[in-house]
Design a protein around this motif. Structure first.
Motif, PDB file in Angstrom:
ATOM      1  N   ASN A 180       0.789  -1.180  -0.119  1.00  0.00           N
ATOM      2  CA  ASN A 180       0.006   0.058   0.148  1.00  0.00           C
ATOM      3  C   ASN A 180       1.058   1.196  -0.042  1.00  0.00           C
ATOM      4  OD1 ASN A 180      -1.782   2.195   0.477  1.00  0.00           O
ATOM      5  ND2 ASN A 180      -2.841   1.293   1.979  1.00  0.00           N
ATOM      6  N   PRO A 181       0.991   2.070  -1.120  1.00  0.00           N
ATOM      7  CA  PRO A 181       2.074   3.150  -1.048  1.00  0.00           C
ATOM      8  C   PRO A 181       1.482   4.268  -0.245  1.00  0.00           C
ATOM      9  CG  PRO A 181       0.721   2.915  -3.293  1.00  0.00           C
ATOM     10  CD  PRO A 181       0.012   1.777  -2.445  1.00  0.00           C
ATOM     11  N   LYS A 182       0.185   4.342   0.215  1.00  0.00           N
ATOM     12  CA  LYS A 182      -0.085   5.549   0.551  1.00  0.00           C
ATOM     13  C   LYS A 182      -0.119   5.524   2.406  1.00  0.00           C
ATOM     14  CE  LYS A 182      -4.021   6.560  -2.542  1.00  0.00           C
ATOM     15  NZ  LYS A 182      -5.243   6.927  -2.771  1.00  0.00           N
ATOM     16  N   VAL A 183       0.414   4.329   2.791  1.00  0.00           N
ATOM     17  CA  VAL A 183       0.555   4.241   4.170  1.00  0.00           C
ATOM     18  C   VAL A 183       1.934   3.610   4.724  1.00  0.00           C
ATOM     19  CG1 VAL A 183      -0.582   2.111   4.469  1.00  0.00           C
ATOM     20  CG2 VAL A 183      -0.779   3.656   6.156  1.00  0.00           C
ATOM     21  N   ASP A 184       2.542   4.074   5.703  1.00  0.00           N
ATOM     22  CA  ASP A 184       3.595   3.376   6.312  1.00  0.00           C
ATOM     23  C   ASP A 184       3.331   3.134   7.839  1.00  0.00           C
ATOM     24  OD1 ASP A 184       6.070   2.465   7.237  1.00  0.00           O
ATOM     25  OD2 ASP A 184       6.843   4.394   7.489  1.00  0.00           O
ATOM     26  N   ILE A 185       3.329   1.617   8.070  1.00  0.00           N
ATOM     27  CA  ILE A 185       2.802   1.082   9.383  1.00  0.00           C
ATOM     28  C   ILE A 185       3.995   1.239  10.276  1.00  0.00           C
ATOM     29  CG2 ILE A 185       2.051  -0.854  10.906  1.00  0.00           C
ATOM     30  CD1 ILE A 185       0.118   0.114   8.969  1.00  0.00           C
ATOM     31  N   LEU A 186       3.824   1.989  11.307  1.00  0.00           N
ATOM     32  CA  LEU A 186       5.033   2.117  12.394  1.00  0.00           C
ATOM     33  C   LEU A 186       5.267   1.164  13.223  1.00  0.00           C
ATOM     34  CD1 LEU A 186       4.940   6.059  12.673  1.00  0.00           C
ATOM     35  CD2 LEU A 186       6.113   4.996  11.036  1.00  0.00           C
ATOM     36  N   PHE A 219       0.456   4.415  12.795  1.00  0.00           N
ATOM     37  CA  PHE A 219       0.861   4.575  11.458  1.00  0.00           C
ATOM     38  C   PHE A 219       0.955   6.088  10.804  1.00  0.00           C
ATOM     39  CE2 PHE A 219      -3.767   5.276  11.688  1.00  0.00           C
ATOM     40  CZ  PHE A 219      -3.991   6.067  10.529  1.00  0.00           C
ATOM     41  N   LYS A 220       1.377   6.258   9.605  1.00  0.00           N
ATOM     42  CA  LYS A 220       1.441   7.397   8.821  1.00  0.00           C
ATOM     43  C   LYS A 220       1.216   7.405   7.429  1.00  0.00           C
ATOM     44  CE  LYS A 220       6.121   7.875   8.013  1.00  0.00           C
ATOM     45  NZ  LYS A 220       7.447   8.506   8.282  1.00  0.00           N
ATOM     46  N   TYR A 221       0.514   8.498   6.774  1.00  0.00           N
ATOM     47  CA  TYR A 221      -0.007   8.366   5.678  1.00  0.00           C
ATOM     48  C   TYR A 221       1.588   8.925   4.818  1.00  0.00           C
ATOM     49  CZ  TYR A 221      -4.831   7.673   6.120  1.00  0.00           C
ATOM     50  OH  TYR A 221      -6.040   6.894   6.438  1.00  0.00           O
ATOM     51  N   THR A 222       1.787   8.405   3.737  1.00  0.00           N
ATOM     52  CA  THR A 222       2.739   8.963   2.978  1.00  0.00           C
ATOM     53  C   THR A 222       2.464   9.896   1.875  1.00  0.00           C
ATOM     54  OG1 THR A 222       2.466   7.018   1.727  1.00  0.00           O
ATOM     55  CG2 THR A 222       4.181   6.830   3.473  1.00  0.00           C
ATOM     56  N   LEU A 278      -7.477   4.262   5.329  1.00  0.00           N
ATOM     57  CA  LEU A 278      -6.318   3.350   5.835  1.00  0.00           C
ATOM     58  C   LEU A 278      -6.734   1.945   5.097  1.00  0.00           C
ATOM     59  CD1 LEU A 278      -3.606   2.616   7.350  1.00  0.00           C
ATOM     60  CD2 LEU A 278      -5.202   2.298   9.430  1.00  0.00           C
ATOM     61  N   ALA A 279      -6.014   1.442   4.076  1.00  0.00           N
ATOM     62  CA  ALA A 279      -6.355   0.008   3.521  1.00  0.00           C
ATOM     63  C   ALA A 279      -5.379  -0.862   4.206  1.00  0.00           C
ATOM     64  CB  ALA A 279      -6.038   0.260   2.221  1.00  0.00           C
ATOM     65  N   ALA A 310       7.757  -2.929  10.597  1.00  0.00           N
ATOM     66  CA  ALA A 310       7.296  -2.173  11.434  1.00  0.00           C
ATOM     67  C   ALA A 310       7.650  -2.896  12.972  1.00  0.00           C
ATOM     68  CB  ALA A 310       5.557  -2.080  11.675  1.00  0.00           C
ATOM     69  N   LYS A 311       7.630  -2.061  13.935  1.00  0.00           N
ATOM     70  CA  LYS A 311       7.678  -2.671  15.330  1.00  0.00           C
ATOM     71  C   LYS A 311       6.613  -3.588  15.721  1.00  0.00           C
ATOM     72  CE  LYS A 311      10.642   1.255  16.766  1.00  0.00           C
ATOM     73  NZ  LYS A 311      10.648   1.961  15.248  1.00  0.00           N
TER      74      LYS A 311
END
Length: 520
Positions: free
Chosen positions: A23-29, A52-55, A61-62, A152-153
């Motif tokens: 999913n290119p729109k989100v980065d799970i932290l 998470f954060k949106y990129t 949020l998918a 992600a952690k």
């Protein structure tokens, strides 16, 4: 991971692992998984907290998360963010959550896993629960982005019947008796990991703590019924871990637990807690190289991971070749040659039926990537690189590659760049022909001898042309063998050598340095 061929083939028919895109729109932290397990049925109750954060700008949020169908799969009960109930859509493989905020979300759900968390009985008839996520089966029991590029952690909070012990990704933070029937185990990892290696294992275990290797706790988790054999077999991890730690880098995780399990594969390299098939315990130490393969993965595949499935050889080829290196270290070059020759036979056999390259983006069923291109040919690529650039440059490149991409992701081009930097060589042709081109050289050797001159003609019979160094050993009736090397640059070329007598035979690649097929 190592494949269990019969079981894998059977399960591939039942449940092929289809490609899921990043999913290119989100980065799970960070993930925090709360799981409640029971012995009355296979229903799990889950609560997952996601940071998470949106990129890029988004209002959805998918996530990858398998929905309930025919009694299997997960049903989402509610989703909260900052105390507010969120709207969502959950169907098939996707969970879409409506939110523009990047505050932590909490997902409540329940269901019977379709796969991914294997709830079954071991060979002694005892109930077990084992996470088995590779390649992208984590989403069958956990709401995640199920792709190796999104790291992600992770923390696991597992409530299970008290007769069980729990091993999971990370370090044990808490063990609390909730009541007479259930115990809570909390494991946490502060390191960025792909979902494919985030797991739990829940069973009745006998546990042996072997001490520390370079400050890393090492333990064996086996079924009590074969405790003596299991402790004996898995203790080999001590020597293996020491070899890799000394030659690559410090162990990347906070512990190493080697675990007898009931899952799909012969071995699965879950980060810090490796799961092995139950018959890896036999009291004969017959799984030494299986242990080496999975332990090598802790550096390559778990920590430095492939950016996408098409670069799987950066995981499996590395684990295969570093097992070969361990074999060479412990048993000598003859064992390395023996393993490489068998791997070469496997590559040749596979190439006769499947015309694909090592880097293969054509697959939609990821199980099809578990083939000799990813494993054995990937190992051969590394071996030929080692021979091309020399041992010192090889190890320098490997260490730099690992340091640059640990807890991150890499491509084959990234690996090439590190080898070029270490050796000062242009490796475009090498990587092109061995990782993006199908097959390997198929060689025919013709010879003639007249007046002290030996003419050797090397013919490439395969469709694609390769360029490579070729060693030949000339065997004589009355004197010692002579080894010569040619640079092969054409489909057919002839070389002249001055010799005092005609060879009685010629051996191709006497030192096992080339991936090739000899024409009969």
């Amino acid at each position: 991971m190592k494949r269990n061929f019969f079981l894998l083939s059977f399960l591939n028919i039942l449940a092929p692992a289809l490609l899921l895109a990043q999913n290119p729109k989100v980065d799970i932290l960070e993930y925090e998984f709360h799981l409640d397990l029971n012995d009355n049925n296979d229903v799990i109750k889950g609560k997952t907290l996601i940071d998470f954060k949106y990129t890029e700008d988004s209002d959805v949020l998918a996530l990858d998360f398998a929905s309930e169908e025919n009694g299997k799969g997960m049903s989402v009960d509610s989703i909260l963010q900052n105390g507010k109930i969120l709207d969502f859509k959950h169907s098939e493989e996707k969970l879409s959550i409506r939110t523009t905020s990047e505050e932590e979300i909490t997902i409540y759900y329940h269901g019977v896993p379709k796969d991914g968390l294997i709830i079954s009985e071991n060979k002694y008839g005892d109930r077990t629960f084992f996470g088995d996520n590779w390649p992208n089966r984590a989403h069958l029991w956990l709401p995640v982005i199920d792709h190796p590029s999104d790291k992600a952690k992770v923390s696991f909070y597992v409530s299970a019947p008290s007769k069980y012990q729990v091993v999971a990704t990370g370090t044990l933070q808490e063990m609390t008796n909730l009541n007479e029937e259930k115990t809570l185990y909390v494991y946490s990892s502060p390191l960025n990991l792909p979902t494919k290696v985030m797991v739990i294992g829940v069973a009745e275990f006998a546990v042996q703590h072997l001490g520390e290797i370079d400050k890393i706790p090492l333990s064996s988790w086996v079924y009590p019924e074969n405790k003596e054999a299991g402790f004996y077999d898995y203790a080999q991890a001590e020597e293996i871990l020491s070899f890799f730690t000394e030659n690559i880098a410090p162990f990347p995780f906070t512990k190493l637990a080697n675990v007898q399990s009931t899952t799909r594969y012969g071995g699965m390299e879950n980060a810090g807690n490796i799961f092995y098939f139950e018959n890896s315990v036999d009291g004969k130490r017959s799984s030494e190289f299986l242990l080496a393969h999975e332990i090598a993965h802790q550096w390559f595949g778990d920590s430095a991971s492939e950016i996408d499935w098409s670069h799987l050889w950066l995981s499996e080829g590395f684990a295969t070749y570093f097992t070969d290196l361990y074999a060479e270290h412990k048993y000598g070059k003859s064992k390395l040659d023996e393993k490489l020759q068998e791997e070469r036979r496997q590559v040749i056999g596979f190439s006769q039926t499947t015309k694909t390259a090592v880097i293969d983006s054509s697959r939609t069923d990821l199980m099809e990537l578990l083939n000799p291109n990813s494993y054995q040919k990937g190992a051969w690529v590394l071996h030929m690189l080692r021979r091309k650039v020399g041992d010192d440059n090889f190890w320098n490149a490997i260490r730099e590659y690992y340091q640059k991409y640990k807890f991150s992701n890499a491509t084959s081009a990234d690996l090439q760049a590190e080898f070029e930097a270490a050796s000062g060589e242009d490796l475009d042709l090498f990587f092109e022909q061995w990782t993006t081109q199908y097959g390997q050289p198929k060689l025919k050797i013709d010879q003639s001898f007249k007046n002290g001159t030996l003419k050797i003609t090397v013919i490439q019979l395969q469709k694609n042309q390769f360029k490579f160094p070729l060693e030949l050993q000339l065997n004589f009736a009355t004197k010692e063998p002579k080894t010569i090397e040619f640079d092969i640059t054409k489909k057919k070329e002839t070389f002249e050598i001055e010799v005092s007598e005609k060879p009685v035979s010629i051996d191709l690649d006497p030192n096992t340095n080339l991936l090739f097929e000899e024409a009969l």
